[in-house]
Enzyme design. Structure first.
Site, PDB file in Angstrom:
ATOM      1  CE1 TYR A   1      17.249 -18.486  28.372  1.00 49.05           C
ATOM      2  CE2 TYR A   1      17.804 -19.777  26.433  1.00 49.05           C
ATOM      3  CZ  TYR A   1      17.994 -19.480  27.760  1.00 49.05           C
ATOM      4  OH  TYR A   1      18.937 -20.175  28.486  1.00 49.05           O
TER       5      TYR A   1
ATOM      6  CB  SER B   1      21.932 -20.583  26.609  1.00 47.48           C
ATOM      7  OG  SER B   1      21.171 -21.464  25.838  1.00 47.48           O
TER       8      SER B   1
END
Length: 251
Positions: free
Chosen positions: A156, A141
């Protein structure tokens, strides 16, 4: 580009980036193995893959559960005798701030799904990948590359930062064996991952204010994964490929 007779194992293959990647590899002649928890969605991907290529092997499994990673690799080897490409794509988003009572529970869930399971599956698939001189694509990501401005996303971001570091370390370890390891780091993509975390489906590309005025579709990420996994990328390892419609230009 052709992956004729190559065996491609994809986790998180029942929707989003994983599903699009499965279809893309099938179109190029690969024998695809898709892993996911939702049987109905897995069946939908099977149909899409079969229209354009070989019928994939579908394995319903939760990679965070004990013994499931071993079963995934075992069933793949039994079906195709090898693994040429591993796409570590499974992941989830959950929200918790440090001051929240459920922060450690959320930490365990996120780290088990986004990091620990990926390391374990890589370890288990390694002997076959070394034998086939294959390669690994880790779907991370852009979270590690931006300011930690949203306290609810800290866990996250932590998981993806660790995962990206793991990818570079694995690339260094595997390189002498002829196995390449690379990372793909998408920005916002139109998938179920945020919706599954409870994000309002009405959020649009306009709300995100991306420089290119759009968010990516899963097929765009799949195209990058195919290129990196292919022979034209033979010199690429330890690299991190960002696809974010200019998101990082805002920081």
């Amino acid at each position: 580009m052709s992956f004729l007779d190559k065996v491609v194992l994809i986790t998180g293959g029942s929707s989003g980036i994983g599903a699009a990647t499965a279809v893309a590899f099938s179109r190029e002649g690969a024998n695809v193995v898709i892993v996911g928890r939702n049987e109905k969605k897995l069946n939908d991907v099977i149909e899409k893959c079969t229209v354009v290529g070989n019928k994939p092997l579908s394995i319903k499994a939760d990679i965070t559960h004990e013994g499931e990673a071993e079963r995934i690799v075992k069933e793949t080897i039994e079906a195709f005798q090898k693994i040429d490409v591993l796409v570590n794509n499974a992941g989830l988003v959950r929200f918790a701030k440090v001051l929240d009572s459920h922060v450690l529970e959320t930490y365990d869930l996120i780290m088990n799904t986004n990091l620990r399971s990926q390391i374990k599956l890589t370890h288990l698939a390694a002997p076959s990948l070394i034998e086939s001189k294959g390669n690994i694509i880790n779907v991370s990501s852009i979270a590690p590359k931006i300011k930690p401005s949203n306290p609810e996303m800290i866990l996250y971001g932590l998981s993806k930062t660790a995962f990206s570091y793991f990818s570079r370390a694995a690339a260094a370890e595997f390189a002498p064996h002829g196995v390449r390891v690379n990372t793909v780091s998408p920005g916002p993509v139109e998938t179920d991952i945020m919706y599954n975390a409870g994000v309002n489906k009405s959020v649009s590309d306009t709300d995100l204010k991306l420089p290119l005025g759009r968010i990516s579709q899963p097929e765009e990420i799949a195209d990058i994964i195919l290129y990196i996994a292919g022979d034209k990328a033979i010199a690429i390892t330890g690299s991190d490929h960002t696809i974010d419609n200019g998101f990082l230009l805002k920081f």
